[in-house]
Design a protein around this motif. Structure first.
Motif, PDB file in Angstrom:
ATOM      1  N   VAL A  25       0.827  -1.211   0.000  1.00 24.32           N
ATOM      2  CA  VAL A  25       0.000   0.000   0.000  1.00 24.32           C
ATOM      3  C   VAL A  25       0.864   1.265   0.000  1.00 24.32           C
ATOM      4  O   VAL A  25       0.408   2.327  -0.403  1.00 24.32           O
ATOM      5  N   PRO A  44      -5.994   9.137  -4.625  1.00 25.67           N
ATOM      6  CA  PRO A  44      -7.305   8.476  -4.663  1.00 25.67           C
ATOM      7  C   PRO A  44      -7.514   7.603  -3.427  1.00 25.67           C
ATOM      8  O   PRO A  44      -6.562   7.324  -2.686  1.00 25.67           O
ATOM      9  N   GLY A  46      -7.538   4.654  -1.087  1.00 27.60           N
ATOM     10  CA  GLY A  46      -6.683   3.472  -1.034  1.00 27.60           C
ATOM     11  C   GLY A  46      -5.275   3.699  -1.546  1.00 27.60           C
ATOM     12  O   GLY A  46      -4.504   2.760  -1.689  1.00 27.60           O
ATOM     13  N   SER A  47      -4.887   4.942  -1.803  1.00 26.88           N
ATOM     14  CA  SER A  47      -3.545   5.182  -2.355  1.00 26.88           C
ATOM     15  C   SER A  47      -2.468   5.180  -1.263  1.00 26.88           C
ATOM     16  O   SER A  47      -1.284   5.282  -1.568  1.00 26.88           O
ATOM     17  N   THR A  51      -2.236   5.424   5.727  1.00 31.48           N
ATOM     18  CA  THR A  51      -1.153   4.552   6.187  1.00 31.48           C
ATOM     19  C   THR A  51       0.130   5.360   6.337  1.00 31.48           C
ATOM     20  O   THR A  51       0.874   5.198   7.310  1.00 31.48           O
ATOM     21  N   HIS A 195      -9.387  14.692  -0.178  1.00 30.86           N
ATOM     22  CA  HIS A 195      -9.836  14.613  -1.571  1.00 30.86           C
ATOM     23  C   HIS A 195     -10.418  15.944  -2.007  1.00 30.86           C
ATOM     24  O   HIS A 195     -10.759  16.109  -3.181  1.00 30.86           O
TER      25      HIS A 195
HETATM   26  N1  LIG Z   1      -5.029  -2.420   8.905  1.00 33.79           N
HETATM   27  C1  LIG Z   1      -5.174  -2.734   7.604  1.00 33.79           C
HETATM   28  N2  LIG Z   1      -5.228  -4.020   7.216  1.00 33.79           N
HETATM   29  C2  LIG Z   1      -5.348  -4.357   5.923  1.00 33.79           C
HETATM   30  N3  LIG Z   1      -5.445  -3.461   4.913  1.00 33.79           N
HETATM   31  C3  LIG Z   1      -5.406  -2.156   5.240  1.00 33.79           C
HETATM   32  C4  LIG Z   1      -5.267  -1.716   6.584  1.00 33.79           C
HETATM   33  N4  LIG Z   1      -5.254  -0.363   6.602  1.00 33.79           N
HETATM   34  C5  LIG Z   1      -5.385   0.035   5.315  1.00 33.79           C
HETATM   35  N5  LIG Z   1      -5.470  -1.031   4.502  1.00 33.79           N
HETATM   36  C6  LIG Z   1      -5.572  -0.987   3.053  1.00 33.79           C
HETATM   37  O1  LIG Z   1      -4.476  -0.280   2.563  1.00 33.79           O
HETATM   38  C7  LIG Z   1      -4.841   0.498   1.430  1.00 33.79           C
HETATM   39  C8  LIG Z   1      -4.444   1.942   1.666  1.00 33.79           C
HETATM   40  O2  LIG Z   1      -5.273   2.432   2.710  1.00 33.79           O
HETATM   41  P1  LIG Z   1      -5.143   3.922   3.240  1.00 33.79           P
HETATM   42  O3  LIG Z   1      -6.235   4.082   4.257  1.00 33.79           O
HETATM   43  O4  LIG Z   1      -3.755   4.186   3.670  1.00 33.79           O
HETATM   44  O5  LIG Z   1      -5.438   4.746   1.925  1.00 33.79           O
HETATM   45  P2  LIG Z   1      -5.993   6.218   1.779  1.00 33.79           P
HETATM   46  O6  LIG Z   1      -5.245   6.802   0.642  1.00 33.79           O
HETATM   47  O7  LIG Z   1      -5.939   6.918   3.089  1.00 33.79           O
HETATM   48  O8  LIG Z   1      -7.481   5.951   1.358  1.00 33.79           O
HETATM   49  P3  LIG Z   1      -8.817   6.827   1.662  1.00 33.79           P
HETATM   50  O9  LIG Z   1      -8.684   8.059   0.860  1.00 33.79           O
HETATM   51  O10 LIG Z   1      -9.891   5.918   1.182  1.00 33.79           O
HETATM   52  O11 LIG Z   1      -8.849   7.044   3.135  1.00 33.79           O
HETATM   53  C9  LIG Z   1      -6.317   0.295   1.231  1.00 33.79           C
HETATM   54  O12 LIG Z   1      -6.502  -0.669   0.211  1.00 33.79           O
HETATM   55  C10 LIG Z   1      -6.781  -0.226   2.565  1.00 33.79           C
HETATM   56  O13 LIG Z   1      -7.890  -1.103   2.396  1.00 33.79           O
END
Ligand SMILES: Nc1ncnc2c1ncn2[C@@H]1O[C@H](COP(=O)(O)OP(=O)(O)OP(=O)(O)O)[C@@H](O)[C@H]1O
Length: 317
Positions: A25, A44, A46-47, A51, A195
């Motif tokens: 990720v 976007p 899930g980008s 994390t 976003h």
């Molecule tokens: N604890 C976890 N266990 C498994 N997968 C995870 C975990 N946390 C996040 N993910 C996955 O990691 C990917 C990135 O998630 P993240 O929340 O960092 O993205 P984001 O850019 O903040 O997305 P959003 O804009 O939807 O909040 C996603 O596919 C999410 O489902």
């Protein structure tokens, strides 16, 4: 080089998904957040934005790479720096039955912050008037500002906000945006993921754009927008075909688009008006069209999607 509030190098994180699939990720992320100003972390769903924010707060451990926050290695030196960081990356944890002030007083006491600071942060986020109301009566925007107030109690140098305008109405968005600007103007660094591109365009000094866990752009917002091309001039006029011919006759690049004339690499609008008036055409509207953050973002993140790498051997962390 300017001082950095956050410096990420080669940061990598993956999660395990059923059945035994390791999904990267965050992939080799190098990210610089300059000290002072508003830095927007875009990408976007899930980008990897959340994390990434969680890794720099020491809430998630990266698989590889280094994190430095306010000059300290994280998570190793987190205790030395944690008091200088204020973050809202999860649902604000405020007691709904207690007033905003009571919540902040409890948090101030727990953080060993003088009670007088509570009124100051209430002022900073514009909640002084509603400080006596129970939090359950707050609008979403007010709850968000109350959560930010809680992070300000310890006068952080770095404020980290994950999607702070999510679900807010236009007034709420405006208030949070203005608050971010004020914090940056006080010399703090605001790192915000969102976003809400239009909102960030008005407030961000620097941006970084993630796509599928990788950095696809980073730098000053002005530079990013400038790199998307020069501004164009849209001219609404009674006879666009003839207007385009007249402008082309002056060596300018003009074409008809959607019933208006669009001039690329335009000269000053006054020169365009003068030439058109010379052929008896009087512009009804002259608009400078600048590349915006949304079009830059869409171009940068086009086609990005989460990548899955099947690697059962690594499953388990
Ligand atoms: N604890 C976890 N266990 C498994 N997968 C995870 C975990 N946390 C996040 N993910 C996955 O990691 C990917 C990135 O998630 P993240 O929340 O960092 O993205 P984001 O850019 O903040 O997305 P959003 O804009 O939807 O909040 C996603 O596919 C999410 O489902």
């Amino acid at each position: 080089m300017d001082e950095l509030a956050v410096e990420l190098r080669g940061l990598t994180k993956s999660y395990v998904r059923f059945p035994l699939t390791r999904v990267p990720v965050v992939r080799g992320l190098n990210l610089d957040v300059p000290a002072g100003g508003v830095h927007a972390l875009l990408g976007p769903n899930g980008s990897g934005k959340t994390t990434t924010l969680r890794m720099l707060l020491g809430l998630v451990r990266p698989e590889s790479g280094t994190v430095r926050v306010l000059g300290h290695a994280v998570p190793g030196a987190l205790p030395a720096v944690v008091g200088r960081i204020g973050a809202v990356v999860e649902q604000p944890r405020l007691f709904p039955a207690f007033s905003g002030r009571r919540n902040l007083e409890l948090l101030a006491r727990a953080a060993d912050v003088p009670a007088a600071r509570v009124d100051e942060v209430l002022d900073e986020v514009g909640l002084r008037d509603r400080a006596r109301d129970p939090v359950r009566r707050y609008s979403l925007g007010m709850k968000q500002r109350a959560a930010i107030a809680a992070t300000l109690l310890r006068r952080p140098d770095l404020v980290v906000l994950d999607e702070p305008t999510n679900g807010l109405d236009p007034q709420g968005v405006h208030d949070v945006r203005a608050l971010m600007r004020r914090l940056a103007d006080q010399g703090r660094t605001v790192l915000v993921s969102s976003h809400a591109l239009g909102d960030l365009e008005q407030v961000a000094d620097t941006v970084s754009v993630l796509a599928a866990g990788r950095l696809v752009a980073q730098g000053r917002l002005d530079d990013l927008l400038a790199s998307r091309g020069a501004p164009r001039l849209r001219v609404r006029v009674a006879d666009p075909e003839r207007a385009a011919l007249a402008l082309a006759g002056h060596g300018w690049s003009a074409h008809v688009d959607g019933g208006a004339v669009v001039v690329t690499d335009p000269p000053p609008a006054a020169d365009v008006s003068r030439v058109l008036a010379g052929v008896g055409l009087y512009p009804e509207e002259l608009t400078v069209l600048r590349p915006d953050l949304e079009s830059a973002y869409l171009a940068l993140t086009a086609g990005s999607g989460p990548a899955a790498v099947r690697d059962p051997a690594e499953v388990g962390s």
